[in-house]
Design a protein around this motif. Structure first.
Motif, mmCIF file in Angstrom:
data_model
loop_
_atom_site.group_PDB
_atom_site.id
_atom_site.type_symbol
_atom_site.label_atom_id
_atom_site.label_comp_id
_atom_site.label_asym_id
_atom_site.label_seq_id
_atom_site.Cartn_x
_atom_site.Cartn_y
_atom_site.Cartn_z
ATOM 1 N N GLN A 1 36.058 39.301 30.549
ATOM 2 C CA GLN A 1 36.748 38.587 31.623
ATOM 3 C C GLN A 1 37.707 37.532 31.060
ATOM 4 O O GLN A 1 38.841 37.387 31.540
ATOM 5 C CB GLN A 1 35.728 37.918 32.558
ATOM 6 C CG GLN A 1 34.976 38.898 33.450
ATOM 7 C CD GLN A 1 33.971 38.191 34.355
ATOM 8 O OE1 GLN A 1 34.054 36.984 34.570
ATOM 9 N NE2 GLN A 1 33.024 38.957 34.886
ATOM 10 N N ARG B 1 41.616 37.553 31.676
ATOM 11 C CA ARG B 1 42.216 36.399 32.357
ATOM 12 C C ARG B 1 43.467 35.938 31.600
ATOM 13 O O ARG B 1 44.524 35.698 32.190
ATOM 14 C CB ARG B 1 41.193 35.267 32.447
ATOM 15 C CG ARG B 1 41.649 34.078 33.275
ATOM 16 C CD ARG B 1 40.548 33.042 33.380
ATOM 17 N NE ARG B 1 39.348 33.579 34.007
ATOM 18 C CZ ARG B 1 38.183 33.790 33.382
ATOM 19 N NH1 ARG B 1 38.061 33.485 32.097
ATOM 20 N NH2 ARG B 1 37.163 34.302 34.033
ATOM 21 N N GLU C 1 37.807 33.729 38.828
ATOM 22 C CA GLU C 1 37.360 35.094 39.150
ATOM 23 C C GLU C 1 38.150 35.726 40.298
ATOM 24 O O GLU C 1 37.853 36.863 40.680
ATOM 25 C CB GLU C 1 35.868 35.096 39.548
ATOM 26 C CG GLU C 1 34.889 34.904 38.400
ATOM 27 C CD GLU C 1 34.695 33.432 38.065
ATOM 28 O OE1 GLU C 1 34.765 32.623 38.997
ATOM 29 O OE2 GLU C 1 34.504 33.114 36.875
ATOM 30 N N TRP D 1 36.341 39.161 41.014
ATOM 31 C CA TRP D 1 35.457 39.702 39.995
ATOM 32 C C TRP D 1 34.011 39.341 40.309
ATOM 33 O O TRP D 1 33.706 38.220 40.704
ATOM 34 C CB TRP D 1 35.811 39.130 38.627
ATOM 35 C CG TRP D 1 37.176 39.518 38.129
ATOM 36 C CD1 TRP D 1 38.015 40.441 38.664
ATOM 37 C CD2 TRP D 1 37.841 38.965 36.997
ATOM 38 N NE1 TRP D 1 39.168 40.513 37.935
ATOM 39 C CE2 TRP D 1 39.103 39.616 36.897
ATOM 40 C CE3 TRP D 1 37.520 37.997 36.044
ATOM 41 C CZ2 TRP D 1 40.028 39.326 35.902
ATOM 42 C CZ3 TRP D 1 38.434 37.704 35.038
ATOM 43 C CH2 TRP D 1 39.672 38.368 34.970
ATOM 44 N N THR D 2 33.121 40.295 40.101
ATOM 45 C CA THR D 2 31.688 40.013 40.240
ATOM 46 C C THR D 2 31.181 39.491 38.900
ATOM 47 O O THR D 2 31.915 39.469 37.900
ATOM 48 C CB THR D 2 30.923 41.295 40.605
ATOM 49 O OG1 THR D 2 31.105 42.241 39.536
ATOM 50 C CG2 THR D 2 31.435 41.883 41.910
ATOM 51 N N TYR E 1 31.496 42.241 36.328
ATOM 52 C CA TYR E 1 32.814 42.872 36.146
ATOM 53 C C TYR E 1 33.222 42.677 34.677
ATOM 54 O O TYR E 1 32.960 41.618 34.109
ATOM 55 C CB TYR E 1 33.838 42.202 37.087
ATOM 56 C CG TYR E 1 35.260 42.631 36.815
ATOM 57 C CD1 TYR E 1 35.774 43.770 37.405
ATOM 58 C CD2 TYR E 1 36.067 41.898 35.950
ATOM 59 C CE1 TYR E 1 37.077 44.175 37.145
ATOM 60 C CE2 TYR E 1 37.364 42.300 35.684
ATOM 61 C CZ TYR E 1 37.869 43.428 36.276
ATOM 62 O OH TYR E 1 39.151 43.836 36.013
ATOM 63 N N PRO E 2 33.829 43.656 34.041
ATOM 64 C CA PRO E 2 34.354 44.935 34.552
ATOM 65 C C PRO E 2 33.381 46.110 34.427
ATOM 66 O O PRO E 2 33.787 47.257 34.546
ATOM 67 C CB PRO E 2 35.561 45.151 33.648
ATOM 68 C CG PRO E 2 35.150 44.569 32.330
ATOM 69 C CD PRO E 2 34.299 43.375 32.667
ATOM 70 N N PRO F 1 35.151 45.383 41.062
ATOM 71 C CA PRO F 1 35.384 44.090 41.707
ATOM 72 C C PRO F 1 35.389 44.295 43.218
ATOM 73 O O PRO F 1 35.373 45.431 43.701
ATOM 74 C CB PRO F 1 36.790 43.715 41.207
ATOM 75 C CG PRO F 1 37.467 45.031 41.006
ATOM 76 C CD PRO F 1 36.394 45.976 40.530
ATOM 77 N N GLY G 1 39.051 46.215 31.645
ATOM 78 C CA GLY G 1 39.776 45.286 32.514
ATOM 79 C C GLY G 1 40.749 46.079 33.383
ATOM 80 O O GLY G 1 41.604 46.796 32.864
ATOM 81 N N THR H 1 42.210 44.792 36.614
ATOM 82 C CA THR H 1 42.919 44.052 37.663
ATOM 83 C C THR H 1 44.415 44.350 37.645
ATOM 84 O O THR H 1 45.026 44.623 38.692
ATOM 85 C CB THR H 1 42.675 42.537 37.525
ATOM 86 O OG1 THR H 1 41.259 42.294 37.564
ATOM 87 C CG2 THR H 1 43.343 41.764 38.649
#
Length: 203
Positions: free
Chosen positions: A8, A12, A31, A51-52, A55-56, A60, A95, A97
């Motif tokens: 994460q 990010r 998140e 994001w949980t 995650y990943p 999510p 990842g 997103t």
């Protein structure tokens, strides 16, 4: 630090770097990320990806219920969620997103149809136009009545004024204050303009 947290952190940093200067992208918190599609004020919607904890390594959550999407139809939201879920399944453990944000860009024309977007805006526009028309008609009627009432104060009616249009009457009343008096200087002549048209006295 767990493997998920490390991934994460890496993602990010990558997201902030990739979308630097992109006004459509927003980091809500560490998140939660949002991306705005389409033209604001026209056909557009906002996707929020949360994001949980794991995650990943798990999907999510996708949020399309923001206030910004108030005019987005339910079928459009379902279509977007379906596309995202199908795409996300392929990227579990990675990842995703950026990939999810980008995958919707190719389908914008299909998602941002008249049926799917701005149904509420269109309705408001029609209502607003109707209200404006009613107000304008009432205003015209009021001006007309005021004109007749003021003309008849001294018991005499000017025959010429009787034939003025509503627009002409409105123009007349725009020139007076609440007591019916004309503003100071209403009949003053612009000397510069007058001289430029007639010319000064010969020397």
């Amino acid at each position: 630090m767990s493997e998920a947290k490390e991934m994460q952190d890496d993602e990010r940093e990558a997201l902030i770097s990739i979308y630097e200067g992109d006004s459509a992208f927003k980091q809500v918190n560490s998140e939660t990320y949002q991306y705005k599609y389409g033209e604001e004020g026209n056909k557009s919607f906002l996707l929020e990806i949360c994001w949980t904890e794991n995650y990943p390594n798990e999907l999510p959550s996708f949020n399309l219920e923001t206030f910004y999407n108030r005019n987005l139809s339910r079928s459009a939201k379902d279509s977007i969620a379906s596309i995202l879920n199908e795409e996300a399944q392929q990227w579990i453990g990675c990842g995703m997103t950026y990939t999810l944000f980008e995958c919707l860009k190719d389908k914008l024309d299909e998602l941002l149809t008249d049926e799917n977007c701005n149904a509420g805006d269109g309705q408001q526009m029609i209502i607003g136009t109707t209200n404006a028309r009613v107000e304008a008609e009432q205003s015209n009627s009021d001006s007309d009545e005021e004109g007749v009432a003021n003309e008849g104060k001294d018991g005499k009616r000017d025959a010429k004024r009787e034939h003025l249009t509503k627009a002409q009457k409105r123009k007349q009343w725009d020139r007076v204050d609440s007591k019916g008096n004309r503003q100071r200087g209403w009949n003053w002549v612009d000397i510069i303009k007058h001289l430029s048209q007639t010319g000064g006295k010969p020397e």
